[in-house]
Design a protein around this motif. Structure first.
Motif, PDB file in Angstrom:
ATOM      1  N   ALA A  10       0.883  -1.069  -0.081  1.00  0.00           N
ATOM      2  CA  ALA A  10      -0.150  -0.107   0.022  1.00  0.00           C
ATOM      3  C   ALA A  10       0.887   1.328  -0.002  1.00  0.00           C
ATOM      4  N   SER A  11       1.860   1.148   0.606  1.00  0.00           N
ATOM      5  CA  SER A  11       2.965   2.371   0.638  1.00  0.00           C
ATOM      6  C   SER A  11       3.420   2.987  -0.804  1.00  0.00           C
ATOM      7  N   LEU A  12       3.292   1.782  -1.656  1.00  0.00           N
ATOM      8  CA  LEU A  12       3.595   2.319  -3.233  1.00  0.00           C
ATOM      9  C   LEU A  12       2.707   3.118  -3.656  1.00  0.00           C
ATOM     10  N   THR A  13       1.464   3.170  -3.232  1.00  0.00           N
ATOM     11  CA  THR A  13       0.475   3.868  -4.088  1.00  0.00           C
ATOM     12  C   THR A  13      -0.129   4.793  -3.080  1.00  0.00           C
ATOM     13  N   ALA A  14      -0.248   4.669  -1.647  1.00  0.00           N
ATOM     14  CA  ALA A  14      -1.052   5.538  -0.741  1.00  0.00           C
ATOM     15  C   ALA A  14      -0.503   6.981  -1.128  1.00  0.00           C
ATOM     16  N   GLU A  15       0.737   7.307  -1.321  1.00  0.00           N
ATOM     17  CA  GLU A  15       1.204   8.961  -1.342  1.00  0.00           C
ATOM     18  C   GLU A  15       0.620   9.501  -2.685  1.00  0.00           C
ATOM     19  N   ALA A  16       0.182   8.570  -3.453  1.00  0.00           N
ATOM     20  CA  ALA A  16      -0.195   8.977  -5.075  1.00  0.00           C
ATOM     21  C   ALA A  16      -1.724   9.140  -5.047  1.00  0.00           C
ATOM     22  N   ASP A  17      -2.318   8.818  -4.216  1.00  0.00           N
ATOM     23  CA  ASP A  17      -4.002   8.869  -3.946  1.00  0.00           C
ATOM     24  C   ASP A  17      -4.373  10.155  -4.065  1.00  0.00           C
ATOM     25  N   VAL A  18      -5.459  10.402  -4.577  1.00  0.00           N
ATOM     26  CA  VAL A  18      -6.182  11.755  -4.584  1.00  0.00           C
ATOM     27  C   VAL A  18      -7.544  11.480  -3.911  1.00  0.00           C
ATOM     28  N   GLU A  19      -8.238  12.439  -3.091  1.00  0.00           N
ATOM     29  CA  GLU A  19      -9.549  12.355  -2.450  1.00  0.00           C
ATOM     30  C   GLU A  19     -10.654  12.874  -3.713  1.00  0.00           C
ATOM     31  N   ILE A  20     -11.387  11.891  -3.727  1.00  0.00           N
ATOM     32  CA  ILE A  20     -12.543  12.327  -4.773  1.00  0.00           C
ATOM     33  C   ILE A  20     -14.008  12.451  -3.809  1.00  0.00           C
ATOM     34  N   PRO A  21     -14.493  13.716  -3.684  1.00  0.00           N
ATOM     35  CA  PRO A  21     -15.430  13.946  -3.012  1.00  0.00           C
ATOM     36  C   PRO A  21     -16.750  13.415  -3.523  1.00  0.00           C
ATOM     37  N   ALA A  22     -17.638  13.271  -2.677  1.00  0.00           N
ATOM     38  CA  ALA A  22     -19.063  12.609  -3.012  1.00  0.00           C
ATOM     39  C   ALA A  22     -19.918  13.645  -3.946  1.00  0.00           C
ATOM     40  N   ALA A  50     -17.808   9.344  -1.586  1.00  0.00           N
ATOM     41  CA  ALA A  50     -16.348   9.570  -1.594  1.00  0.00           C
ATOM     42  C   ALA A  50     -15.474   8.516  -1.682  1.00  0.00           C
ATOM     43  N   PHE A  51     -14.329   8.591  -2.202  1.00  0.00           N
ATOM     44  CA  PHE A  51     -13.410   7.574  -2.391  1.00  0.00           C
ATOM     45  C   PHE A  51     -11.998   8.268  -2.931  1.00  0.00           C
ATOM     46  N   ARG A  52     -10.966   7.363  -2.771  1.00  0.00           N
ATOM     47  CA  ARG A  52      -9.745   7.683  -2.915  1.00  0.00           C
ATOM     48  C   ARG A  52      -9.244   6.846  -4.132  1.00  0.00           C
ATOM     49  N   ILE A  53      -8.632   7.552  -5.195  1.00  0.00           N
ATOM     50  CA  ILE A  53      -7.927   6.838  -6.302  1.00  0.00           C
ATOM     51  C   ILE A  53      -6.620   7.243  -6.512  1.00  0.00           C
ATOM     52  N   SER A  54      -5.781   6.473  -7.260  1.00  0.00           N
ATOM     53  CA  SER A  54      -4.490   6.680  -7.476  1.00  0.00           C
ATOM     54  C   SER A  54      -4.453   7.856  -8.686  1.00  0.00           C
ATOM     55  N   GLY A 293      -2.257  -6.055 -23.787  1.00  0.00           N
ATOM     56  CA  GLY A 293      -1.711  -5.567 -25.004  1.00  0.00           C
ATOM     57  C   GLY A 293      -0.703  -4.285 -24.699  1.00  0.00           C
ATOM     58  N   ALA A 294      -0.231  -3.678 -25.518  1.00  0.00           N
ATOM     59  CA  ALA A 294       0.939  -2.682 -25.342  1.00  0.00           C
ATOM     60  C   ALA A 294       0.360  -1.364 -25.123  1.00  0.00           C
ATOM     61  N   ASN A 295      -0.909  -1.116 -25.080  1.00  0.00           N
ATOM     62  CA  ASN A 295      -1.526   0.163 -24.641  1.00  0.00           C
ATOM     63  C   ASN A 295      -3.046   0.107 -23.745  1.00  0.00           C
ATOM     64  N   LEU A 296      -2.614  -1.092 -22.903  1.00  0.00           N
ATOM     65  CA  LEU A 296      -3.505  -1.291 -21.968  1.00  0.00           C
ATOM     66  C   LEU A 296      -3.007  -1.346 -20.356  1.00  0.00           C
ATOM     67  N   GLY A 297      -3.391  -0.649 -19.408  1.00  0.00           N
ATOM     68  CA  GLY A 297      -2.972  -0.696 -18.164  1.00  0.00           C
ATOM     69  C   GLY A 297      -4.183  -0.612 -17.205  1.00  0.00           C
ATOM     70  N   PHE A 298      -3.910   0.206 -15.980  1.00  0.00           N
ATOM     71  CA  PHE A 298      -4.857   0.265 -15.090  1.00  0.00           C
ATOM     72  C   PHE A 298      -4.411   1.303 -13.813  1.00  0.00           C
ATOM     73  N   ARG A 299      -5.492   1.666 -12.921  1.00  0.00           N
ATOM     74  CA  ARG A 299      -5.288   2.527 -11.795  1.00  0.00           C
ATOM     75  C   ARG A 299      -6.108   1.942 -10.850  1.00  0.00           C
ATOM     76  N   THR A 300      -5.727   2.407  -9.674  1.00  0.00           N
ATOM     77  CA  THR A 300      -6.576   1.588  -8.510  1.00  0.00           C
ATOM     78  C   THR A 300      -7.052   2.324  -7.613  1.00  0.00           C
ATOM     79  N   VAL A 301      -8.287   1.749  -6.696  1.00  0.00           N
ATOM     80  CA  VAL A 301      -8.800   2.514  -5.816  1.00  0.00           C
ATOM     81  C   VAL A 301      -8.505   1.920  -4.267  1.00  0.00           C
ATOM     82  N   ALA A 302      -8.570   3.018  -3.293  1.00  0.00           N
ATOM     83  CA  ALA A 302      -8.326   2.267  -1.920  1.00  0.00           C
ATOM     84  C   ALA A 302      -9.408   1.668  -1.367  1.00  0.00           C
ATOM     85  N   LEU A 303      -9.160   0.683  -0.757  1.00  0.00           N
ATOM     86  CA  LEU A 303     -10.531  -0.199   0.044  1.00  0.00           C
ATOM     87  C   LEU A 303     -11.150   0.829   1.011  1.00  0.00           C
TER      88      LEU A 303
END
Length: 303
Positions: A10-22, A50-54, A293-303
């Protein structure tokens, strides 16, 4: 031990999270520009908690940490091949197996995978801050399980990607370029030139750009238009928006229970209005859960 591993991940991603308001937003294509088969309409009202996303997609460096910790082998590695754009291949001729029939600008390359994104003569350490690619939906879920996170729902993704701008085409507004003619500045990494034979590189990149390239949107998310497609948790069912509209304001929709693949959002460096005008915020696409494929990735959301 397991909890420590999750904390380290989690430490790899937590500092990059942004807060998304409801809030509540109008989901879907307000311009009538979407592809009928994609089901971008009707526009319907959605309320999101509200949630937190990278702030960015998962990078090569972060994914390498996951692989080092778990020994995970991606589906591209297990299959032994993956798709690479024809102008970007770094492989010996004998490793270029064939062109993909329906989309001949994609080459099936032996040894292409997340660690070798352009083929076996490339390596992720050359682009550690770029989005990881060649990861399937199933690979993304495995990463999330290790990191103690999850994929965003499609509604969460679009709400966060809009950055607080209502009814806009892109995260920054309605015009693709900003500035005066001849001095216009690019806002995202998409195809420039004649697709798929000539990329003028006006935006600086043939394939992926670093995950923090260009300006972030109003919520602090980078590159929700272009660069790489992003997996969402939902099944893809084009008629789903019609069922949502019939229910009035929908709260935190999880998506349909069936579909013809999983949702992908955001478009990629290969999008161009002559071929794939899906770098708009409302645009949708899909792929099977084991595809990569070479153009497909993802971002994540905090639980």
């Amino acid at each position: 031990m397991a909890s420590t591993a999750v904390e380290n991940a989690a430490s790899l991603t937590a500092e990059a999270d942004v807060e998304i308001p409801a809030g509540t937003f109008a989901m879907g294509d307000p311009f009538g520009e979407g592809y009928d088969a994609d089901g971008e309409s009707p526009v319907h009202e959605v309320r999101i908690s509200a949630f937190r996303i990278s702030a960015t997609t998962v990078t090569n460096e972060a994914f390498a940490g996951f692989v080092d910790a778990t020994g995970h082998r991606t589906e591209s590695e297990l299959y032994g091949t993956s798709a690479v754009f024809h102008l970007a291949v770094k492989a010996r001729p004998e490793d270029i197996l064939n062109r993909v029939e329906a989309v001949p600008w994609w080459l099936n390359v032996r040894g292409a995978d997340w660690a070798h994104p352009a083929g076996p003569l490339s390596h992720w350490t050359d682009i550690p801050d770029h989005p990881v690619t060649h990861v399937s939906y199933n690979d993304a879920l495995a990463y999330c399980a290790w990191a103690g996170r999850r994929l965003p729902t499609e509604a969460e993704w679009e709400y966060a990607a809009r950055g607080g701008l209502a009814g806009r085409r892109y995260p920054w507004g309605n015009e693709l370029l900003k500035g005066t003619p001849g001095e216009a500045a690019h806002n995202c990494n998409i195809w420039q030139g004649e697709f798929p034979v000539r990329n003028d590189l006006d935006d600086g990149y043939l394939t992926t750009a670093p995950a923090r390239s260009y300006n972030p949107n109003g919520y602090g998310l980078y590159q929700t238009s272009g660069n790489v497609w992003e997996w969402c948790s939902d099944w893809f069912l084009p008629k789903y928006y019609r069922t949502c509209l019939a229910r009035g304001t929908v709260e935190d929709p999880p998506g349909p229970t069936i579909g013809r693949g999983r949702v992908m959002r955001g478009g990629s460096y290969l999008c161009h209005d002559s071929y794939c005008n899906r770098y708009r915020l409302a645009a949708r696409s899909s792929n099977t859960p084991d595809s990569a494929g070479a153009n497909l990735g993802f971002r994540t959301v905090a639980l």
